[in-house]
Design a protein around this motif. Sequence first.
Motif, PDB file in Angstrom:
ATOM      1  N   LYS A 185      -2.592  -4.727   1.389  1.00 13.52           N
ATOM      2  CA  LYS A 185      -2.941  -3.835   2.505  1.00 13.52           C
ATOM      3  C   LYS A 185      -1.834  -3.844   3.562  1.00 13.52           C
ATOM      4  O   LYS A 185      -1.279  -4.888   3.893  1.00 13.52           O
ATOM      5  CB  LYS A 185      -4.261  -4.297   3.122  1.00 13.52           C
ATOM      6  CG  LYS A 185      -4.843  -3.366   4.149  1.00 13.52           C
ATOM      7  CD  LYS A 185      -5.546  -2.209   3.501  1.00 13.52           C
ATOM      8  CE  LYS A 185      -6.230  -1.332   4.547  1.00 13.52           C
ATOM      9  NZ  LYS A 185      -6.687  -0.056   3.977  1.00 13.52           N
ATOM     10  N   ILE A 242      -3.162  -4.614  -4.810  1.00 16.16           N
ATOM     11  CA  ILE A 242      -2.517  -3.835  -3.750  1.00 16.16           C
ATOM     12  C   ILE A 242      -2.567  -4.642  -2.461  1.00 16.16           C
ATOM     13  O   ILE A 242      -3.621  -5.166  -2.092  1.00 16.16           O
ATOM     14  CB  ILE A 242      -3.229  -2.483  -3.545  1.00 16.16           C
ATOM     15  CG1 ILE A 242      -3.184  -1.660  -4.841  1.00 16.16           C
ATOM     16  CG2 ILE A 242      -2.593  -1.709  -2.393  1.00 16.16           C
ATOM     17  CD1 ILE A 242      -4.053  -0.408  -4.809  1.00 16.16           C
ATOM     18  N   ALA A 251      -2.342   2.852  -5.787  1.00 14.49           N
ATOM     19  CA  ALA A 251      -3.692   3.129  -6.294  1.00 14.49           C
ATOM     20  C   ALA A 251      -3.655   3.619  -7.737  1.00 14.49           C
ATOM     21  O   ALA A 251      -4.477   3.208  -8.575  1.00 14.49           O
ATOM     22  CB  ALA A 251      -4.383   4.159  -5.398  1.00 14.49           C
ATOM     23  N   ASP A 252      -2.689   4.497  -8.042  1.00 15.22           N
ATOM     24  CA  ASP A 252      -2.537   4.996  -9.415  1.00 15.22           C
ATOM     25  C   ASP A 252      -2.182   3.872 -10.376  1.00 15.22           C
ATOM     26  O   ASP A 252      -2.728   3.772 -11.480  1.00 15.22           O
ATOM     27  CB  ASP A 252      -1.442   6.077  -9.477  1.00 15.22           C
ATOM     28  CG  ASP A 252      -1.828   7.355  -8.762  1.00 15.22           C
ATOM     29  OD1 ASP A 252      -3.015   7.718  -8.813  1.00 15.22           O
ATOM     30  OD2 ASP A 252      -0.949   7.983  -8.145  1.00 15.22           O
ATOM     31  N   GLU A 266       0.799  -1.225   0.000  1.00 15.26           N
ATOM     32  CA  GLU A 266       0.000   0.000   0.000  1.00 15.26           C
ATOM     33  C   GLU A 266       0.834   1.279   0.000  1.00 15.26           C
ATOM     34  O   GLU A 266       0.515   2.241  -0.697  1.00 15.26           O
ATOM     35  CB  GLU A 266      -0.918  -0.026   1.224  1.00 15.26           C
ATOM     36  CG  GLU A 266      -1.992   1.017   1.225  1.00 15.26           C
ATOM     37  CD  GLU A 266      -2.905   0.897   2.427  1.00 15.26           C
ATOM     38  OE1 GLU A 266      -3.874   1.664   2.487  1.00 15.26           O
ATOM     39  OE2 GLU A 266      -2.651   0.045   3.305  1.00 15.26           O
ATOM     40  N   THR A 278       1.804   5.949  -7.107  1.00 16.78           N
ATOM     41  CA  THR A 278       1.321   5.165  -5.965  1.00 16.78           C
ATOM     42  C   THR A 278       0.663   3.868  -6.415  1.00 16.78           C
ATOM     43  O   THR A 278       0.337   3.692  -7.596  1.00 16.78           O
ATOM     44  CB  THR A 278       0.305   5.966  -5.135  1.00 16.78           C
ATOM     45  OG1 THR A 278      -0.883   6.174  -5.925  1.00 16.78           O
ATOM     46  CG2 THR A 278       0.869   7.308  -4.700  1.00 16.78           C
ATOM     47  N   LYS A 290      -2.738   0.668 -10.028  1.00 14.78           N
ATOM     48  CA  LYS A 290      -3.869  -0.254 -10.189  1.00 14.78           C
ATOM     49  C   LYS A 290      -4.905   0.342 -11.137  1.00 14.78           C
ATOM     50  O   LYS A 290      -5.464  -0.363 -11.994  1.00 14.78           O
ATOM     51  CB  LYS A 290      -4.500  -0.531  -8.822  1.00 14.78           C
ATOM     52  CG  LYS A 290      -5.617  -1.566  -8.848  1.00 14.78           C
ATOM     53  CD  LYS A 290      -5.057  -2.969  -9.067  1.00 14.78           C
ATOM     54  CE  LYS A 290      -6.113  -4.052  -8.860  1.00 14.78           C
ATOM     55  NZ  LYS A 290      -7.184  -4.036  -9.872  1.00 14.78           N
ATOM     56  N   LYS A 291      -5.147   1.627 -11.002  1.00 19.32           N
ATOM     57  CA  LYS A 291      -6.114   2.308 -11.864  1.00 19.32           C
ATOM     58  C   LYS A 291      -5.683   2.250 -13.326  1.00 19.32           C
ATOM     59  O   LYS A 291      -6.514   2.105 -14.233  1.00 19.32           O
ATOM     60  CB  LYS A 291      -6.257   3.767 -11.409  1.00 19.32           C
ATOM     61  CG  LYS A 291      -7.355   4.535 -12.128  1.00 19.32           C
ATOM     62  CD  LYS A 291      -7.465   5.938 -11.581  1.00 19.32           C
ATOM     63  CE  LYS A 291      -8.549   6.726 -12.321  1.00 19.32           C
ATOM     64  NZ  LYS A 291      -8.647   8.121 -11.812  1.00 19.32           N
TER      65      LYS A 291
END
Length: 317
Positions: free
Chosen positions: A265, A263, A252-253, A217, A250, A255-256
Amino acid sequence: MEYLDFELPIKELEEQLDKCQLIGKESDVDVTESCKNIEKKLIKTKSDIYKNLTAWQRVQLSRHPNRPYTLDHINYLAGNTFMELHGDRTVKDDKAMIGGLGKIGDQSFMFIGQQKGYNTKTRQYRNFGMSNPEGYRKALRLMKMAEKFGIPVVTLLDTPGAYPGLEAEERGQGEAIARNIFEMTKLKTPIITIVIGEGASGGAVGIGVGDRVYMMENTWYTVISPESCSSILWRSWEHKEEAAEALKLTAADMKKQKLIDGIIKEPLGGAHYDRENAFKEVEKTIIKAYKELKDLSVDELIKQRMDKYCNMGVYKG
């Protein structure tokens, strides 16, 4: 515990809580209610800070000096079954790149990853996690060994980049990384890749071509560090925070953008706050990924891997 600049409100509350508890122990004053109020405020402050981290703050967390490194993960995952293997059989043994055989349960894996140091002496010994060409050639030798015996490969990425020194370039740094990328695309055994810290540039990609790629993460993965990006575009490191946002580095970026598969945790505050739970999440991810890959034929495994990377960056207008 070392605190980053944005964690200072947490530090202040933890110090207040320690003082409150100390007063309760050393005097007859009942401070139970006061301590409870501080604890509630501490929990809320932690939640507010860590659930709204900027890209630059995640970069800072990925570099936290207490964050577990590659050997920490391997020692938990494989324990005393891990046997480190050395040397590229050409130049020497690169201490920044480690690898060897180990078991998770009854399944053998070839573990490969960059290792940083814990203090000044070990950081110099490990070259700050920056591998020379012989490190990448050692990694490839171990991958080929794993392929020969049908052992899946787990790569753990944590590097500020490949070593940019003159001798590294003379010994073929670019070729070594390119060779690894080429060979990994057609390796006849499953490859599971996890970014556990910094994932910078070709230094990370040189062991990062996986069938399944995951990021913890609070890690980052991009072609250049925010500081270097800032120094190129603005001729100064002062814009590193702006660069971090723009790079979309990051988990999140990534994965998007469909550049990673998932990701992992982390405990609230980062992997260093609760190492054991962080290790367990990594272990669960490796086992899950291996179960998805183990029954694929070699041809299907390679085809899926090639399709995965060929589809990256494709734009349909």
